[in-house]
Design a protein around this motif. Structure first.
Motif, PDB file in Angstrom:
ATOM      1  N   ASP A   5       0.811  -1.222   0.000  1.00  0.00           N
ATOM      2  CA  ASP A   5       0.000   0.000   0.000  1.00  0.00           C
ATOM      3  C   ASP A   5       0.840   1.267   0.000  1.00  0.00           C
ATOM      4  O   ASP A   5       0.336   2.338  -0.315  1.00  0.00           O
ATOM      5  CB  ASP A   5      -0.964   0.002   1.192  1.00  0.00           C
ATOM      6  N   ASN A  31      -3.124  -3.156  -2.866  1.00  0.00           N
ATOM      7  CA  ASN A  31      -3.820  -3.964  -1.865  1.00  0.00           C
ATOM      8  C   ASN A  31      -4.185  -5.330  -2.437  1.00  0.00           C
ATOM      9  O   ASN A  31      -4.022  -5.596  -3.636  1.00  0.00           O
ATOM     10  CB  ASN A  31      -5.074  -3.252  -1.342  1.00  0.00           C
ATOM     11  N   LEU A  33      -7.128  -6.814  -2.903  1.00  0.00           N
ATOM     12  CA  LEU A  33      -8.221  -6.889  -3.877  1.00  0.00           C
ATOM     13  C   LEU A  33      -7.714  -6.630  -5.287  1.00  0.00           C
ATOM     14  O   LEU A  33      -8.069  -7.348  -6.239  1.00  0.00           O
ATOM     15  CB  LEU A  33      -9.320  -5.882  -3.512  1.00  0.00           C
ATOM     16  N   LYS A  37      -7.396  -9.095  -8.850  1.00  0.00           N
ATOM     17  CA  LYS A  37      -7.798  -8.688 -10.200  1.00  0.00           C
ATOM     18  C   LYS A  37      -6.621  -8.803 -11.168  1.00  0.00           C
ATOM     19  O   LYS A  37      -6.779  -9.248 -12.310  1.00  0.00           O
ATOM     20  CB  LYS A  37      -8.338  -7.259 -10.179  1.00  0.00           C
ATOM     21  N   PRO A  54      -4.771  -1.741   3.391  1.00  0.00           N
ATOM     22  CA  PRO A  54      -6.213  -1.517   3.523  1.00  0.00           C
ATOM     23  C   PRO A  54      -7.001  -2.426   2.581  1.00  0.00           C
ATOM     24  O   PRO A  54      -6.441  -3.034   1.671  1.00  0.00           O
ATOM     25  CB  PRO A  54      -6.366  -0.043   3.114  1.00  0.00           C
ATOM     26  N   GLU A  55      -8.303  -2.498   2.824  1.00  0.00           N
ATOM     27  CA  GLU A  55      -9.268  -3.246   2.011  1.00  0.00           C
ATOM     28  C   GLU A  55      -9.093  -4.758   2.108  1.00  0.00           C
ATOM     29  O   GLU A  55      -9.991  -5.460   2.535  1.00  0.00           O
ATOM     30  CB  GLU A  55      -9.236  -2.791   0.540  1.00  0.00           C
ATOM     31  N   LEU A  56      -7.933  -5.258   1.699  1.00  0.00           N
ATOM     32  CA  LEU A  56      -7.653  -6.683   1.865  1.00  0.00           C
ATOM     33  C   LEU A  56      -6.159  -6.820   2.133  1.00  0.00           C
ATOM     34  O   LEU A  56      -5.334  -6.577   1.247  1.00  0.00           O
ATOM     35  CB  LEU A  56      -8.053  -7.463   0.603  1.00  0.00           C
ATOM     36  N   ASP A  57      -5.817  -7.195   3.376  1.00  0.00           N
ATOM     37  CA  ASP A  57      -4.399  -7.242   3.730  1.00  0.00           C
ATOM     38  C   ASP A  57      -3.751  -8.534   3.246  1.00  0.00           C
ATOM     39  O   ASP A  57      -4.417  -9.421   2.689  1.00  0.00           O
ATOM     40  CB  ASP A  57      -4.198  -7.047   5.229  1.00  0.00           C
TER      41      ASP A  57
END
Length: 356
Positions: A5, A31, A33, A37, A54-57
């Motif tokens: 991040d 991150n 997520l 992708k 953040p969001e998905l560690d």
């Protein structure tokens, strides 16, 4: 792929890798997520994955990345704090291939961090096994045995008849998982002291000892300078110190922690431990070399073999990296080259009094 991040940290890691011939960074994302992708859009061999994001560690992203691509090699990047070190060890139990600890002063001038990262990316990319394919019906798979077939050994014949008084284990890349399995498989009748050198920085080795105590059901701790070596205990070389032994005047052995220079670019290193033990135990020493990159342990095992000690090595197929055990095996120093699951039972057979 690089996942972090911090744009600054991500940029440093990307530049470090891109400057190396033969390494291409195909994705750089902030991150977990976005990493998932990117997995669908790019072919990749290795992922360098930060923990805190953040969001998905990294901890949550790791199993999803491995589910999407089971043969992917994931190298965790964490701070050297006790919390992150503990998480790094847990992620290796979850399937991460390795870790690299971020220097506390930041990445800007951390040459050792960058060199270690490049070395591990190369090693894991080279060792990545292709995804399993269904063999053609008319051509059933043929098992290749040449890579792990026993090689001639050089040792005193008398060593086969002596029960070892101490067990020494050396490991590096993939070592924490391998150590856990070996120690978990040891029979309760094995009471010899066990000395372990695993390539790890400080803090990590403290936590490794705690993990090994839980896995093995035996007391395990970082070795302390001057303490007496006792039966039934596991002693782990602390990060930044070589683990040695010396005889006590009143009998028994003392731990000595050596602050000398690194060997094989490692501190702690396996070679100093093995040289020290071979001088004291001779043919009453059993050495096990587990998965790891490089050839640390080779010169030490040469001394062990000359003194009549016994050497076991993990085989290529079950090693994360067959560097350390491969070097010892190819030098003809092993009496057995074994899959990981057979090493604990082999120790029990030899150290339990076989041929005593």
């Amino acid at each position: 792929m690089v996942v972090d991040d911090s744009a600054i940290a991500r940029g440093i890691v990307v530049r470090t890798l891109q400057e190396e011939p033969g390494i291409e960074v195909v994705a750089s994302v902030p991150n977990g997520l976005m990493a998932l992708k990117a997995m669908a859009a790019h072919d990749m061999d290795v992922v360098v994955l930060d923990i805190e994001m953040p969001e998905l560690d990294g901890l949550a992203a790791l199993p999803r990345l491995l589910e999407a691509k089971p043969n992917l090699k994931v190298i965790m990047v964490s701070s050297a704090s006790q919390r992150d070190a503990d998480i790094s060890l847990k992620t290796m139990a979850m399937g991460a291939a390795d870790y690299v600890a971020k220097p506390s002063a930041g990445l800007g001038g951390a040459e050792s961090f960058r060199a270690e990262l490049v070395r591990k990316v190369r090693a894991h990319a080279a060792s990545r096994k292709p995804a399993p394919k269904r063999p053609p019906r008319e051509k059933p798979p043929v098992r290749e045995v040449a890579a792990t077939a026993p090689v001639p050994i050089r040792r005193r014949a008398a060593a086969e008849k002596r029960c070892p008084e101490l067990i020494a284990i050396g490991s590096s890349t993939g070592g924490p998982q391998a150590l856990a399995e070996v120690l978990r498989d040891l029979a309760p009748r094995i009471t010899q002291p066990i000395l372990i050198t695993q390539h790890m920085p400080a803090t990590f080795t403290t936590l490794l000892a705690e993990h090994m105590s839980r896995y093995s059901g035996r007391p395990a701790a970082e070795a302390r300078d001057g303490e007496t070596i006792e039966a039934g205990r596991i002693y782990i070389a602390p990060g930044g110190k070589h683990l040695l032994v010396e005889p006590r005047a009143a009998g028994g052995l003392l731990v000595r922690l050596d602050d000398g220079p690194p060997e094989n670019s490692c501190k702690p290193a396996v070679d100093p431990m093995l040289r020290s033990l071979a001088r004291v135990f001779g043919e009453k020493l059993l050495v096990v070399i587990l998965t790891g990159m490089g050839n640390d342990g080779l010169k030490g095992c040469e001394v062990v073999a000359r003194e009549g000690g016994r050497v076991l090595a993990q085989d290529r197929e079950t090693s994360v990296v067959w560097g350390m055990p491969g070097a010892v095996a190819q030098a003809g120093l092993c009496e057995e080259i074994l899959p990981l699951r057979q090493i604990g039972p082999a120790i029990a057979r030899i150290a339990g009094g076989e041929g005593k």
